[in-house]
Design an enzyme around this catalytic site. Structure first.
Site, PDB file in Angstrom:
ATOM      1  N   SER A   9       0.783  -1.326   0.139  1.00 30.02           N
ATOM      2  CA  SER A   9      -0.189  -0.013   0.062  1.00 30.02           C
ATOM      3  C   SER A   9       0.768   1.235  -0.008  1.00 30.02           C
ATOM      4  O   SER A   9       0.579   2.084  -0.844  1.00 30.02           O
ATOM      5  CB  SER A   9      -0.837  -0.021   1.138  1.00 30.02           C
ATOM      6  OG  SER A   9      -1.874  -1.003   1.014  1.00 30.02           O
ATOM      7  N   GLN A 158      -9.154   2.450  -0.558  1.00 28.83           N
ATOM      8  CA  GLN A 158      -8.903   2.847  -2.014  1.00 28.83           C
ATOM      9  C   GLN A 158      -9.812   3.855  -2.450  1.00 28.83           C
ATOM     10  O   GLN A 158      -9.453   4.576  -2.989  1.00 28.83           O
ATOM     11  CB  GLN A 158      -9.059   1.427  -2.854  1.00 28.83           C
ATOM     12  CG  GLN A 158      -8.024   0.550  -2.324  1.00 28.83           C
ATOM     13  CD  GLN A 158      -8.170  -0.860  -3.249  1.00 28.83           C
ATOM     14  OE1 GLN A 158      -9.139  -1.063  -3.641  1.00 28.83           O
ATOM     15  NE2 GLN A 158      -7.271  -1.747  -3.028  1.00 28.83           N
ATOM     16  N   ASP A 313      -6.887  -7.701   4.619  1.00 25.58           N
ATOM     17  CA  ASP A 313      -6.004  -8.622   3.886  1.00 25.58           C
ATOM     18  C   ASP A 313      -5.388  -9.914   4.787  1.00 25.58           C
ATOM     19  O   ASP A 313      -5.012 -10.750   3.941  1.00 25.58           O
ATOM     20  CB  ASP A 313      -5.108  -7.802   3.521  1.00 25.58           C
ATOM     21  CG  ASP A 313      -5.603  -6.689   2.443  1.00 25.58           C
ATOM     22  OD1 ASP A 313      -6.564  -6.806   1.959  1.00 25.58           O
ATOM     23  OD2 ASP A 313      -4.921  -5.818   2.298  1.00 25.58           O
TER      24      ASP A 313
HETATM   25  C1  S3P Z   1      -5.643  -1.158   0.098  1.00 27.16           C
HETATM   26  C2  S3P Z   1      -6.851  -1.086   0.691  1.00 27.16           C
HETATM   27  C3  S3P Z   1      -7.739  -2.256   1.100  1.00 27.16           C
HETATM   28  C4  S3P Z   1      -7.039  -3.618   0.925  1.00 27.16           C
HETATM   29  C5  S3P Z   1      -5.930  -3.452  -0.311  1.00 27.16           C
HETATM   30  C6  S3P Z   1      -5.254  -2.588  -0.322  1.00 27.16           C
HETATM   31  C7  S3P Z   1      -4.883   0.334   0.020  1.00 27.16           C
HETATM   32  O1  S3P Z   1      -8.871  -2.163   0.184  1.00 27.16           O
HETATM   33  O2  S3P Z   1      -7.755  -4.521   1.298  1.00 27.16           O
HETATM   34  O3  S3P Z   1      -5.451  -4.616  -0.382  1.00 27.16           O
HETATM   35  O4  S3P Z   1      -3.921   0.049  -0.520  1.00 27.16           O
HETATM   36  O5  S3P Z   1      -5.645   1.034  -0.126  1.00 27.16           O
HETATM   37  P1  S3P Z   1     -10.163  -1.459   0.339  1.00 27.16           P
HETATM   38  O6  S3P Z   1      -9.836   0.014   0.305  1.00 27.16           O
HETATM   39  O7  S3P Z   1     -11.026  -1.639  -0.652  1.00 27.16           O
HETATM   40  O8  S3P Z   1     -10.607  -1.791   1.677  1.00 27.16           O
END
Ligand code: S3P
Length: 442
Positions: A9, A158, A313
């Site tokens: 991330s 996200q 995750d």
């Molecule tokens: C992430 C946010 C999470 C996570 C993904 C990475 C990110 O998803 O599950 O593996 O880097 O912003 P969501 O924002 O859909 O929960």
């Protein structure tokens, strides 16, 4: 003492924001997994001159071109398997006078995108949906944006990140609320670049507010810590005795929005110590430390509610751990797992059932009865890195015979996973090696 690759991330965000910055950013520890390669490659298609990502985490310099330095690409932007690349990029491009079409692999083309395109459309960005129900491929045509006050019913880093990046490139104010705090890496990094981002608790959850985005961003000087979500597989391996004794994992990111698994495992009886915690006093920093994992007897546990975004995750590996815990483990409020790289509820339930674990699929989670019996069989990863690695952990333990159909899927987030597991298993004598060999057989 082992280390895991850089945080996925944080690496995505570091690449995107270094390109948007004014001047040279210096990054170390950037993940070279396939997802981050996708981000680097779409940025190159947009006109950024990014050198190849160094495989060893050594220093990587990025010449920022500033938001105005990017141009419309001459081909579709292929985001591969990476939902974070696609969603953050839709936000970033919304504030720029650029026309682009984003696409991805079959898994990414099946994942929902309206969660970002809907609020971004309200801000004034235009999208053309070429896929079914608003899925990729999607054409984006950015430009002048309006500010937005947006309440997201589901917590999502996200979605939050996409809106914040649109605020930065479009130069507008953003206020977004979510029920429980999702990972806050975008906020921390933006503060580091000189952008004001405040966070406040409200009666209904959390509100994040970006005000007066500056026209120029400072370059980044950043060390990306190890990915807690990758460390989670080794934590599980260590807890289940795979390393033949205590396992130390060095320099793991310990941002509290990511470490829910430590709390849940603590309640399940796991012995995990944090050492050398480096709490970044600067609110733009990321905490990191070393983990010492001692083989432990686990009991069942229950997870749901506000905890879910803090370990979203890690649920595949938690489900595997639950089969090795005495009693019942219940995971609820996690329907979001159905739209990850695979339908992780269905895929975990099917695979766990197939290898002899007692599992029930729930609409929003899983119920698992742990009974410590050895498990055996072939599992289908459905191209999902975290599913492949969760079963890899089990297959690496003495007594189990697990074949993962697509071990290469791990390369999305954890290059070198199988070699590291093999290295650790070797400490455990013949049983670990035998189990590992099964885990690797495609
Ligand atoms: C992430 C946010 C999470 C996570 C993904 C990475 C990110 O998803 O599950 O593996 O880097 O912003 P969501 O924002 O859909 O929960």
């Amino acid at each position: 003492m082992i280390e895991v690759p850089g945080d996925k991330s944080i690496s995505h965000r570091a690449l995107l924001l270094s390109v948007l910055a004014d001047g040279e950013s210096r990054l170390t520890g950037v993940l070279t997994g396939e997802d981050c390669r996708s981000t680097a490659s779409v940025l190159r298609d947009l006109g950024a001159s990014l050198p190849p990502l160094p495989g060893d985490g050594s220093e990587f310099r990025v010449q920022g071109v500033g938001p105005q330095g990017l141009r419309s690409p001459s081909r579709e932007l292929d985001c591969g398997n990476s939902g974070t690349t696609a969603r953050l990029l839709l936000g970033l491009l919304s504030g720029l006078t650029i026309e682009a079409t984003l696409t991805g692999d079959a898994s990414l083309r099946s994942r929902p995108m309206r969660r970002v395109t809907e609020p971004l459309s309200r801000m004034g960005a235009r999208f053309q949906e070429f896929g079914v129900d608003g899925r990729l491929p999607i054409g984006v045509s950015g430009g002048a944006l309006r500010s937005i006050v947006y309440t997201n019913r589901r917590s999502s880093a996200q979605v939050k990140g996409a809106l914040l990046l649109a605020g930065v490139t479009g130069g507008v104010e953003i206020e977004i609320s979510e029920p429980a705090p999702s990972r806050d890496h975008t906020e921390r990094m933006l503060r580091r670049l000189g952008v004001r981002v405040d966070q406040e608790r409200t009666p209904d959850g959390w509100k994040i507010h970006l005000t007066n985005p500056p026209a120029r961003l400072r370059p980044l000087d950043l060390h990306v810590p190890g990915d807690f979500s990758s460390a989670a597989f080794l934590i599980a391996f260590g807890l289940l005795g795979g390393a033949g004794g205590p396992l130390r994992i060095r320099n793991v990111g310990l941002n509290p929005t990511r470490t829910g698994l430590l709390d849940v495992l603590g309640d399940m009886g796991a012995e995990i110590e944090v050492e050398n915690l480096r709490e970044e006093t600067d609110p733009a920093g990321e905490p990191a430390g070393d983990l010492v994992v001692t083989p432990s007897e686990l009991r069942g546990g229950s997870v749901g509610g506000e905890m879910i975004p803090r370990l979203i995750d890690e649920i595949p590996v938690l489900a595997v751990l639950a089969t090795r815990a005495r009693g019942t483990t219940e995971i609820r409020d996690a329907a979001e797992l159905r739209v990850k790289e695979s339908d992780r509820i269905r895929v975990m339930a099917d695979n766990l059932g197939r290898i002899g674990a007692r599992v029930s699929e729930l609409p929003d989670g899983l119920r698992i009865e742990g009974d410590l019996r050895p498990l055996a069989g072939r599992v289908a990863a459905h191209g999902d890195h975290r599913v492949a690695m969760a079963f890899g952990v089990l297959g690496g333990l003495a007594g189990h015979r697990i074949q993962v159909d697509d071990p290469a899927a791990a390369g999305v987030s954890f290059p070198g996973f199988w070699d590291l597991l093999a290295e650790l298993g070797r400490m455990d004598g013949d049983g670990g090696v035998a189990g590992r060999a099964m885990a690797r057989t495609p």
